[in-house]
Design a protein around this motif. Structure first.
Motif, PDB file in Angstrom:
ATOM      1  N   ARG A  75       0.801  -1.227   0.000  1.00 28.10           N
ATOM      2  CA  ARG A  75       0.000   0.000   0.000  1.00 28.10           C
ATOM      3  C   ARG A  75       0.834   1.277   0.000  1.00 28.10           C
ATOM      4  O   ARG A  75       0.269   2.363  -0.198  1.00 28.10           O
ATOM      5  CB  ARG A  75      -0.935  -0.004   1.209  1.00 28.10           C
ATOM      6  N   ILE A  76       2.128   1.167   0.206  1.00 27.02           N
ATOM      7  CA  ILE A  76       2.965   2.368   0.216  1.00 27.02           C
ATOM      8  C   ILE A  76       3.910   2.417  -0.978  1.00 27.02           C
ATOM      9  O   ILE A  76       4.353   3.493  -1.382  1.00 27.02           O
ATOM     10  CB  ILE A  76       3.774   2.446   1.531  1.00 27.02           C
ATOM     11  N   ALA A  77       4.201   1.281  -1.588  1.00 26.52           N
ATOM     12  CA  ALA A  77       5.192   1.235  -2.665  1.00 26.52           C
ATOM     13  C   ALA A  77       4.687   1.900  -3.942  1.00 26.52           C
ATOM     14  O   ALA A  77       5.413   2.676  -4.577  1.00 26.52           O
ATOM     15  CB  ALA A  77       5.590  -0.216  -2.943  1.00 26.52           C
ATOM     16  N   LEU A  78       3.442   1.615  -4.345  1.00 29.80           N
ATOM     17  CA  LEU A  78       2.930   2.173  -5.601  1.00 29.80           C
ATOM     18  C   LEU A  78       2.796   3.695  -5.543  1.00 29.80           C
ATOM     19  O   LEU A  78       3.266   4.386  -6.461  1.00 29.80           O
ATOM     20  CB  LEU A  78       1.596   1.514  -5.956  1.00 29.80           C
ATOM     21  N   PRO A  79       2.180   4.287  -4.512  1.00 30.97           N
ATOM     22  CA  PRO A  79       2.183   5.754  -4.433  1.00 30.97           C
ATOM     23  C   PRO A  79       3.595   6.333  -4.356  1.00 30.97           C
ATOM     24  O   PRO A  79       3.870   7.397  -4.918  1.00 30.97           O
ATOM     25  CB  PRO A  79       1.398   6.043  -3.143  1.00 30.97           C
ATOM     26  N   GLY A  80       4.500   5.625  -3.666  1.00 34.43           N
ATOM     27  CA  GLY A  80       5.878   6.085  -3.614  1.00 34.43           C
ATOM     28  C   GLY A  80       6.533   6.095  -4.977  1.00 34.43           C
ATOM     29  O   GLY A  80       7.310   7.005  -5.308  1.00 34.43           O
ATOM     30  N   ALA A  81       6.231   5.090  -5.802  1.00 31.14           N
ATOM     31  CA  ALA A  81       6.784   5.041  -7.152  1.00 31.14           C
ATOM     32  C   ALA A  81       6.275   6.201  -8.000  1.00 31.14           C
ATOM     33  O   ALA A  81       7.033   6.813  -8.769  1.00 31.14           O
ATOM     34  CB  ALA A  81       6.435   3.707  -7.802  1.00 31.14           C
ATOM     35  N   ILE A  82       5.000   6.534  -7.853  1.00 30.68           N
ATOM     36  CA  ILE A  82       4.439   7.670  -8.603  1.00 30.68           C
ATOM     37  C   ILE A  82       5.120   8.973  -8.187  1.00 30.68           C
ATOM     38  O   ILE A  82       5.502   9.802  -9.023  1.00 30.68           O
ATOM     39  CB  ILE A  82       2.924   7.730  -8.389  1.00 30.68           C
ATOM     40  N   GLY A  83       5.269   9.165  -6.881  1.00 38.05           N
ATOM     41  CA  GLY A  83       5.932  10.376  -6.406  1.00 38.05           C
ATOM     42  C   GLY A  83       7.385  10.441  -6.826  1.00 38.05           C
ATOM     43  O   GLY A  83       7.893  11.515  -7.173  1.00 38.05           O
ATOM     44  N   ALA A  84       8.086   9.310  -6.813  1.00 35.05           N
ATOM     45  CA  ALA A  84       9.495   9.295  -7.204  1.00 35.05           C
ATOM     46  C   ALA A  84       9.659   9.609  -8.689  1.00 35.05           C
ATOM     47  O   ALA A  84      10.582  10.337  -9.082  1.00 35.05           O
ATOM     48  CB  ALA A  84      10.099   7.935  -6.886  1.00 35.05           C
ATOM     49  N   PHE A  85       8.777   9.075  -9.524  1.00 37.92           N
ATOM     50  CA  PHE A  85       8.854   9.363 -10.959  1.00 37.92           C
ATOM     51  C   PHE A  85       8.625  10.853 -11.216  1.00 37.92           C
ATOM     52  O   PHE A  85       9.339  11.483 -12.017  1.00 37.92           O
ATOM     53  CB  PHE A  85       7.829   8.528 -11.711  1.00 37.92           C
ATOM     54  N   ALA A  86       7.638  11.426 -10.530  1.00 38.63           N
ATOM     55  CA  ALA A  86       7.374  12.858 -10.693  1.00 38.63           C
ATOM     56  C   ALA A  86       8.550  13.696 -10.184  1.00 38.63           C
ATOM     57  O   ALA A  86       8.940  14.695 -10.809  1.00 38.63           O
ATOM     58  CB  ALA A  86       6.097  13.240  -9.945  1.00 38.63           C
ATOM     59  N   GLY A  87       9.138  13.308  -9.072  1.00 38.11           N
ATOM     60  CA  GLY A  87      10.274  14.054  -8.529  1.00 38.11           C
ATOM     61  C   GLY A  87      11.492  13.983  -9.437  1.00 38.11           C
ATOM     62  O   GLY A  87      12.210  14.977  -9.613  1.00 38.11           O
ATOM     63  N   VAL A 184      10.343   2.121  -5.441  1.00 39.95           N
ATOM     64  CA  VAL A 184      10.538   3.575  -5.537  1.00 39.95           C
ATOM     65  C   VAL A 184      11.812   3.894  -6.309  1.00 39.95           C
ATOM     66  O   VAL A 184      11.834   4.782  -7.189  1.00 39.95           O
ATOM     67  CB  VAL A 184      10.592   4.181  -4.123  1.00 39.95           C
ATOM     68  N   ALA A 185      12.900   3.172  -6.000  1.00 40.80           N
ATOM     69  CA  ALA A 185      14.159   3.411  -6.700  1.00 40.80           C
ATOM     70  C   ALA A 185      14.040   3.088  -8.190  1.00 40.80           C
ATOM     71  O   ALA A 185      14.605   3.793  -9.044  1.00 40.80           O
ATOM     72  CB  ALA A 185      15.267   2.574  -6.060  1.00 40.80           C
ATOM     73  N   GLY A 186      13.310   2.034  -8.527  1.00 40.62           N
ATOM     74  CA  GLY A 186      13.120   1.697  -9.935  1.00 40.62           C
ATOM     75  C   GLY A 186      12.349   2.769 -10.686  1.00 40.62           C
ATOM     76  O   GLY A 186      12.720   3.142 -11.811  1.00 40.62           O
ATOM     77  N   ALA A 187      11.290   3.303 -10.064  1.00 35.03           N
ATOM     78  CA  ALA A 187      10.505   4.353 -10.715  1.00 35.03           C
ATOM     79  C   ALA A 187      11.319   5.635 -10.877  1.00 35.03           C
ATOM     80  O   ALA A 187      11.256   6.305 -11.919  1.00 35.03           O
ATOM     81  CB  ALA A 187       9.243   4.627  -9.901  1.00 35.03           C
ATOM     82  N   ALA A 188      12.106   5.989  -9.861  1.00 38.35           N
ATOM     83  CA  ALA A 188      12.952   7.182  -9.972  1.00 38.35           C
ATOM     84  C   ALA A 188      13.994   7.017 -11.070  1.00 38.35           C
ATOM     85  O   ALA A 188      14.283   7.967 -11.819  1.00 38.35           O
ATOM     86  CB  ALA A 188      13.625   7.460  -8.632  1.00 38.35           C
ATOM     87  N   SER A 189      14.567   5.825 -11.186  1.00 30.34           N
ATOM     88  CA  SER A 189      15.568   5.587 -12.229  1.00 30.34           C
ATOM     89  C   SER A 189      14.964   5.719 -13.625  1.00 30.34           C
ATOM     90  O   SER A 189      15.597   6.265 -14.544  1.00 30.34           O
ATOM     91  CB  SER A 189      16.179   4.192 -12.057  1.00 30.34           C
ATOM     92  N   VAL A 190      13.729   5.237 -13.787  1.00 34.96           N
ATOM     93  CA  VAL A 190      13.058   5.400 -15.085  1.00 34.96           C
ATOM     94  C   VAL A 190      12.833   6.875 -15.386  1.00 34.96           C
ATOM     95  O   VAL A 190      13.033   7.349 -16.513  1.00 34.96           O
ATOM     96  CB  VAL A 190      11.723   4.625 -15.085  1.00 34.96           C
ATOM     97  N   GLY A 191      12.429   7.654 -14.359  1.00 37.53           N
ATOM     98  CA  GLY A 191      12.237   9.091 -14.560  1.00 37.53           C
ATOM     99  C   GLY A 191      13.524   9.799 -14.937  1.00 37.53           C
ATOM    100  O   GLY A 191      13.543  10.661 -15.832  1.00 37.53           O
ATOM    101  N   PHE A 192      14.638   9.460 -14.278  1.00 34.95           N
ATOM    102  CA  PHE A 192      15.917  10.071 -14.620  1.00 34.95           C
ATOM    103  C   PHE A 192      16.388   9.625 -16.004  1.00 34.95           C
ATOM    104  O   PHE A 192      17.028  10.402 -16.735  1.00 34.95           O
ATOM    105  CB  PHE A 192      16.972   9.726 -13.568  1.00 34.95           C
ATOM    106  N   LEU A 193      16.110   8.377 -16.365  1.00 32.53           N
ATOM    107  CA  LEU A 193      16.501   7.895 -17.688  1.00 32.53           C
ATOM    108  C   LEU A 193      15.773   8.658 -18.784  1.00 32.53           C
ATOM    109  O   LEU A 193      16.363   9.026 -19.811  1.00 32.53           O
ATOM    110  CB  LEU A 193      16.207   6.400 -17.797  1.00 32.53           C
ATOM    111  N   ILE A 194      14.496   8.963 -18.557  1.00 31.01           N
ATOM    112  CA  ILE A 194      13.731   9.738 -19.539  1.00 31.01           C
ATOM    113  C   ILE A 194      14.203  11.183 -19.575  1.00 31.01           C
ATOM    114  O   ILE A 194      14.320  11.799 -20.641  1.00 31.01           O
ATOM    115  CB  ILE A 194      12.228   9.654 -19.211  1.00 31.01           C
TER     116      ILE A 194
END
Length: 376
Positions: A75-87, A184-194
């Motif tokens: 319940r915390i990982a998916l919202p965290g991934a969304i926030g990390a990608f946006a950040g 969260v780290a995976g989503a942030a890495s995708v955001g930085f890669l883009i």
């Protein structure tokens, strides 16, 4: 080569701290990378790419030691991934000059929070109930955004919030936060890669941090049971505050003797926080020892008369049934009805006779029956 070895040691130390506190891997690594002159976006991107491996290893280790609450993780990982990608997308879109003070300010604030948080006694009691999605989802969203924009912050935001709620054991808070950070780290890495492309990742730095973190992950999952988080949190908080103060002072154009005064005041505050953390730790241990000694010396309480179960009435022994005259082959005696003799012969049990202690009319009825039998 020497720089990579130092980075590997940084990754090892950061993962030991993160696995024991549930926070500070990204804070420690990003702070040292910024101190070495790495651009904020590249530092955060490299740290998050390395965290994919370290958090996976940490999650497996915590799971094997029983430190993970999978309901909270889900319940915390998916919202965290969304926030990390946006950040990550936000940090990639701003210039290095604007990002450095922003990132240093976030890290400085989180470091100061660690100083204050761990200089006080940690909550030892657990509240009733379970954590709900309406609390976990916003927490994950904010923590993920702060984590990506600050190069760290998932643990410092999520871990204290879960600890303060009092609805989880500290070891499960740390294990669940570390495990969910993999997503969260995976989503942030995708955001930085883009946002930055492959050139935004410092692959040698990533490899060094990853190797150190992988070595430390299983050790940290074991240390979480024995290392006093009270003292460790205060020490790491002071390191983060002092190292990021330099970036803030440079961005603010502070020069001359002012930085020395600021560093001296921060150093005094750090020492005071460590002293308070040690005192709180000793006080907590003394209180726990007192309670354990009291429980060990108290004899088991005997049952009071009021709480004792009511004594049951003694069982009434059945009167021995003698053989009837009919069974013995003797004629019926005067006063004995033929029906009772036949009933005894057929094996039927005659109805119980009501005695004088129970009912007088029953005795009179029996007397009339005997008289009729004698007259007959």
């Amino acid at each position: 080569m020497r720089k990579l070895l130092v980075l590997a040691l940084v990754g090892l130390a950061a993962q030991l701290v993160d696995g024991s506190l549930g926070m500070a891997y990204g804070l420690t690594s990003s702070t040292l990378l910024l101190f070495a002159g790495v651009a904020p976006a590249a530092a955060s991107a490299s740290v998050h790419l390395a965290e994919i491996g370290t958090t996976l290893a940490a999650g497996v280790s915590h799971w094997r030691f029983g430190n993970v609450d999978w309901r909270v993780v889900g319940r915390i990982a998916l919202p965290g991934a969304i926030g990390a990608f946006a950040g990550a997308t936000f940090l990639s879109s701003i210039s290095t000059e604007a990002a450095a003070p922003w990132m240093a300010a976030i890290l400085f604030t989180l470091g100061a929070y660690l100083l204050v948080r761990f200089s006080r006694p940690l909550r030892a009691t657990r509240a009733a109930g379970r954590l709900r999605s309406r609390f976990l989802a916003p927490l994950g969203l904010v923590a993920g955004f702060v984590d990506a924009t600050g190069g760290g912050g998932w643990g410092p935001v999520a871990t204290p919030a879960l600890l303060v709620s009092g609805r989880m054991e500290p070891r499960k808070v740390i294990g669940s936060v570390d495990t969910s950070e993999f997503v969260v780290a995976g989503a942030a890495s995708v955001g930085f890669l883009i946002g930055l492309g492959t050139e935004g990742f410092l692959l040698p730095t990533v490899a060094a941090l990853l190797i150190g973190g992988l070595i430390a992950a299983p050790i940290a999952a074991w240390l979480v049971r024995i290392v006093p988080a009270q003292l460790l949190g205060a020490v790491i908080g002071g390191v983060i505050v002092l190292t990021n103060a330099r970036t803030l002072l440079s961005a603010g154009g502070v020069s001359g003797s002012a930085p020395v005064v600021v560093y001296a005041l921060l150093g005094v505050a750090w020492v005071v926080a460590i002293v308070l953390a040690v005192r709180a730790l000793r006080r907590t241990r003394r209180a726990r020892a007192t309670v354990e000694a009291a429980l060990a010396s108290t004899p088991p309480a005997s049952a009071s008369p009021a709480s004792a179960p009511p004594a049951s009435a003694p069982p009434v022994e059945a009167a021995p049934v003698s053989a009837s005259p009919a069974e013995a082959g003797e004629p019926a005696r005067p006063g004995e009805s033929v029906g009772s003799a036949e009933a005894a012969k057929s094996g039927q049990v005659p109805e119980p006779v009501v005695t004088a202690e129970t009912s007088e009319p029953a005795e009179a009825a029996e007397s009339r029956k005997l008289a009729a039998a004698v007259e007959g």
